[in-house]
Design a protein around this motif. Sequence first.
Motif, PDB file in Angstrom:
ATOM      1  N   GLN A 140       0.918  -1.328  -0.002  1.00  0.00           N
ATOM      2  CA  GLN A 140      -0.139  -0.171  -0.079  1.00  0.00           C
ATOM      3  C   GLN A 140       0.915   1.006   0.034  1.00  0.00           C
ATOM      4  O   GLN A 140       1.875   1.290   0.749  1.00  0.00           O
ATOM      5  N   LYS A 141       0.675   2.285  -1.031  1.00  0.00           N
ATOM      6  CA  LYS A 141       1.236   3.548  -1.012  1.00  0.00           C
ATOM      7  C   LYS A 141       2.641   3.432  -1.178  1.00  0.00           C
ATOM      8  O   LYS A 141       3.635   4.437  -0.804  1.00  0.00           O
ATOM      9  N   HIS A 142       3.143   2.399  -1.839  1.00  0.00           N
ATOM     10  CA  HIS A 142       4.572   2.144  -2.165  1.00  0.00           C
ATOM     11  C   HIS A 142       4.578   2.934  -3.623  1.00  0.00           C
ATOM     12  O   HIS A 142       3.795   2.599  -4.504  1.00  0.00           O
ATOM     13  N   ASP A 143       5.869   3.650  -4.042  1.00  0.00           N
ATOM     14  CA  ASP A 143       6.038   4.218  -5.101  1.00  0.00           C
ATOM     15  C   ASP A 143       5.843   3.271  -6.436  1.00  0.00           C
ATOM     16  O   ASP A 143       5.287   3.451  -7.445  1.00  0.00           O
ATOM     17  N   HIS A 144       6.819   2.531  -6.096  1.00  0.00           N
ATOM     18  CA  HIS A 144       7.077   1.511  -7.315  1.00  0.00           C
ATOM     19  C   HIS A 144       6.099   0.274  -7.264  1.00  0.00           C
ATOM     20  O   HIS A 144       5.600  -0.287  -8.356  1.00  0.00           O
ATOM     21  N   ARG A 145       5.803  -0.251  -6.004  1.00  0.00           N
ATOM     22  CA  ARG A 145       4.909  -1.545  -6.106  1.00  0.00           C
ATOM     23  C   ARG A 145       3.775  -1.337  -5.270  1.00  0.00           C
ATOM     24  O   ARG A 145       3.229  -2.161  -4.477  1.00  0.00           O
ATOM     25  N   SER A 146       2.932  -0.315  -5.762  1.00  0.00           N
ATOM     26  CA  SER A 146       1.807   0.245  -5.216  1.00  0.00           C
ATOM     27  C   SER A 146       0.664  -0.862  -5.596  1.00  0.00           C
ATOM     28  O   SER A 146       0.617  -1.737  -6.496  1.00  0.00           O
ATOM     29  N   LEU A 147      -0.092  -1.027  -4.417  1.00  0.00           N
ATOM     30  CA  LEU A 147      -1.324  -1.861  -4.707  1.00  0.00           C
ATOM     31  C   LEU A 147      -2.341  -1.366  -5.600  1.00  0.00           C
ATOM     32  O   LEU A 147      -3.549  -2.196  -6.120  1.00  0.00           O
ATOM     33  N   ASP A 148      -2.176  -0.213  -6.042  1.00  0.00           N
ATOM     34  CA  ASP A 148      -2.783   0.368  -7.458  1.00  0.00           C
ATOM     35  C   ASP A 148      -2.690  -0.586  -8.549  1.00  0.00           C
ATOM     36  O   ASP A 148      -3.375  -0.540  -9.646  1.00  0.00           O
ATOM     37  N   LEU A 149      -1.587  -1.259  -8.439  1.00  0.00           N
ATOM     38  CA  LEU A 149      -1.251  -2.255  -9.755  1.00  0.00           C
ATOM     39  C   LEU A 149      -1.906  -3.656  -9.621  1.00  0.00           C
ATOM     40  O   LEU A 149      -1.671  -4.396 -10.346  1.00  0.00           O
ATOM     41  N   PHE A 150      -2.672  -3.853  -8.664  1.00  0.00           N
ATOM     42  CA  PHE A 150      -3.404  -5.029  -8.276  1.00  0.00           C
ATOM     43  C   PHE A 150      -4.304  -5.120  -9.530  1.00  0.00           C
ATOM     44  O   PHE A 150      -5.179  -4.280  -9.710  1.00  0.00           O
ATOM     45  N   VAL A 151      -4.496  -6.435 -10.093  1.00  0.00           N
ATOM     46  CA  VAL A 151      -5.364  -6.721 -11.186  1.00  0.00           C
ATOM     47  C   VAL A 151      -5.760  -8.264 -11.003  1.00  0.00           C
ATOM     48  O   VAL A 151      -5.329  -9.047 -10.561  1.00  0.00           O
ATOM     49  N   GLY A 152      -7.142  -8.252 -11.288  1.00  0.00           N
ATOM     50  CA  GLY A 152      -7.979  -9.256 -11.098  1.00  0.00           C
ATOM     51  C   GLY A 152      -8.275  -9.804  -9.652  1.00  0.00           C
ATOM     52  O   GLY A 152      -8.216  -8.990  -8.707  1.00  0.00           O
ATOM     53  N   ARG A 153      -8.692 -11.052  -9.547  1.00  0.00           N
ATOM     54  CA  ARG A 153      -8.889 -11.762  -8.261  1.00  0.00           C
ATOM     55  C   ARG A 153     -10.079 -10.848  -7.480  1.00  0.00           C
ATOM     56  O   ARG A 153     -10.374 -11.042  -6.238  1.00  0.00           O
ATOM     57  N   GLN A 154     -11.077 -10.137  -8.139  1.00  0.00           N
ATOM     58  CA  GLN A 154     -12.263  -9.619  -7.425  1.00  0.00           C
ATOM     59  C   GLN A 154     -12.934 -10.386  -6.648  1.00  0.00           C
ATOM     60  O   GLN A 154     -13.589 -10.322  -5.580  1.00  0.00           O
ATOM     61  N   ALA A 155     -13.252 -11.519  -7.378  1.00  0.00           N
ATOM     62  CA  ALA A 155     -14.184 -12.621  -6.784  1.00  0.00           C
ATOM     63  C   ALA A 155     -13.677 -13.225  -5.508  1.00  0.00           C
ATOM     64  O   ALA A 155     -14.339 -13.203  -4.648  1.00  0.00           O
ATOM     65  N   GLU A 156     -12.485 -13.447  -5.579  1.00  0.00           N
ATOM     66  CA  GLU A 156     -11.682 -14.203  -4.390  1.00  0.00           C
ATOM     67  C   GLU A 156     -11.987 -12.989  -3.285  1.00  0.00           C
ATOM     68  O   GLU A 156     -12.106 -13.585  -2.146  1.00  0.00           O
ATOM     69  N   LEU A 157     -11.302 -11.923  -3.697  1.00  0.00           N
ATOM     70  CA  LEU A 157     -11.194 -10.820  -2.714  1.00  0.00           C
ATOM     71  C   LEU A 157     -12.617 -10.512  -2.025  1.00  0.00           C
ATOM     72  O   LEU A 157     -12.704 -10.424  -1.022  1.00  0.00           O
ATOM     73  N   ASP A 158     -13.706 -10.414  -2.866  1.00  0.00           N
ATOM     74  CA  ASP A 158     -15.000 -10.085  -2.225  1.00  0.00           C
ATOM     75  C   ASP A 158     -15.565 -11.128  -1.484  1.00  0.00           C
ATOM     76  O   ASP A 158     -16.077 -10.913  -0.227  1.00  0.00           O
ATOM     77  N   SER A 159     -15.157 -12.469  -1.667  1.00  0.00           N
ATOM     78  CA  SER A 159     -15.429 -13.581  -1.048  1.00  0.00           C
ATOM     79  C   SER A 159     -14.839 -13.701   0.363  1.00  0.00           C
ATOM     80  O   SER A 159     -15.369 -13.741   1.462  1.00  0.00           O
TER      81      SER A 159
END
Length: 435
Positions: A27-46
């Motif tokens: 979270q809030k890392h300049d280069h490895r930000s969680l803003d780069l998270f892709v996919g996994r929405q169903a698993e995350l919601d569960s």
Amino acid sequence: MSIPALPTVWNVYNLRGSPFFQDTLVQKHDHRSLDLFVGRQAELDSLRRYLHGRDGTRQALGGVSGVGKTTLVQMLKVQAVADHYFATETLVPFMTGDTPETFFGRVLGAVYETILANRPMSGGNPAMQAAQQMVRAARLPTGGGGLSLFGFGSSFAKGVTLTAPKGILIDGPRVLRDLLTMIREAGEVRGLLLHLNNLENLTTGDLAVAADVLLSLRDNLLMQEGLHVILVGTTDAVHDVVNKYPQIRNVFRTPVHLQPLDLPEVHELLRVRYHHWRLDRKRAASPPVEPAAIDRLFEAFQGDLRGLLKALDDGAEECIGLRHPIASAASPSSVPPVALAELAEALQARYYALMHSELDKPRVGPLEQWLRHDPAAVVTQKELMSLWSLSQGGVSQVLSDLVGAGYVFAHPRKGKGAIQYGLSGKSRLIGGIVG
């Protein structure tokens, strides 16, 4: 004073550096930000939904190595904080030689730090002061002499780093309960989310010990109100720990098994990274590797996202600019992306040399036999006994070493059938089946 970054070969594609990093997103890392998270929405919601409306939860997340489990849990923790739970980036590892006392001490330390990080002003609370003394006794060397904690005495020599005071299971559960009661009585806080990890790095024997430890701590740890636990590891490791005892299986939700990203999701993940890593924010970045090359490597690594990114990182950096001199490039678009043939050639040479430096001859020989026989084969130990002319014990030892070095992987078990093994993407590149 702002110190400018040094140039890298990735700059020719208008990238600050390699977009193929394998580190967990933060979270809030300049280069490895969680803003780069892709996919996994169903698993995350569960996973997220299951936290809500319960006084305490026990969830387990499994999947093959490198599939993205830890990053998913990082995103879950960020959302849990937004939902009024306490959480941090910290994870609590299982370790070789664990006992119920050492593991409970590690958990108590993580809970104490999580509360301190989320609510620093709580340090003066009696529950926090009691926990602080226990954590101090578990972690720090003393000046010698005796230290009395909550009715039990302990004597430590100077310079000794402790793992847990012997009596921690006498008063520790009460201290943990007081901490959890404190945060839930403080207003909007619903509970605390704890991440238990490292199962995929343990031997079969250590996994059995981890299951025994959880059984011993079932009531004193897992069943505490306000504590939400997520246990993470490979599919088989999670199965071995959660399902060894009915008393543990019955308090855990059915494990969520994380499937590999599909190919379009991988391309989307890379597109997001290219955009995020732009050197000149006014211009688009150019893909450093041809999409067709990514497609073939994706097949070779069979869901191992970490391995795929490592191969792209290793191979592309060696090949950038070799088809046309970098000095002649008037713009990033004039330097062509790395093609499959040159990428596969560079990786084959790199991983072949690495194989001979990492492995001794008794391990290289069987691996090369497998590569000559059928690099795409999925085999059992019994079949390898025939191929390698080794005893079952010999095959088990060779496999253990090859799996540990990343040249072979075990497929998730299917029922009571024999475990099946396959060659990793790194081995397949050595065998020349990519390219």
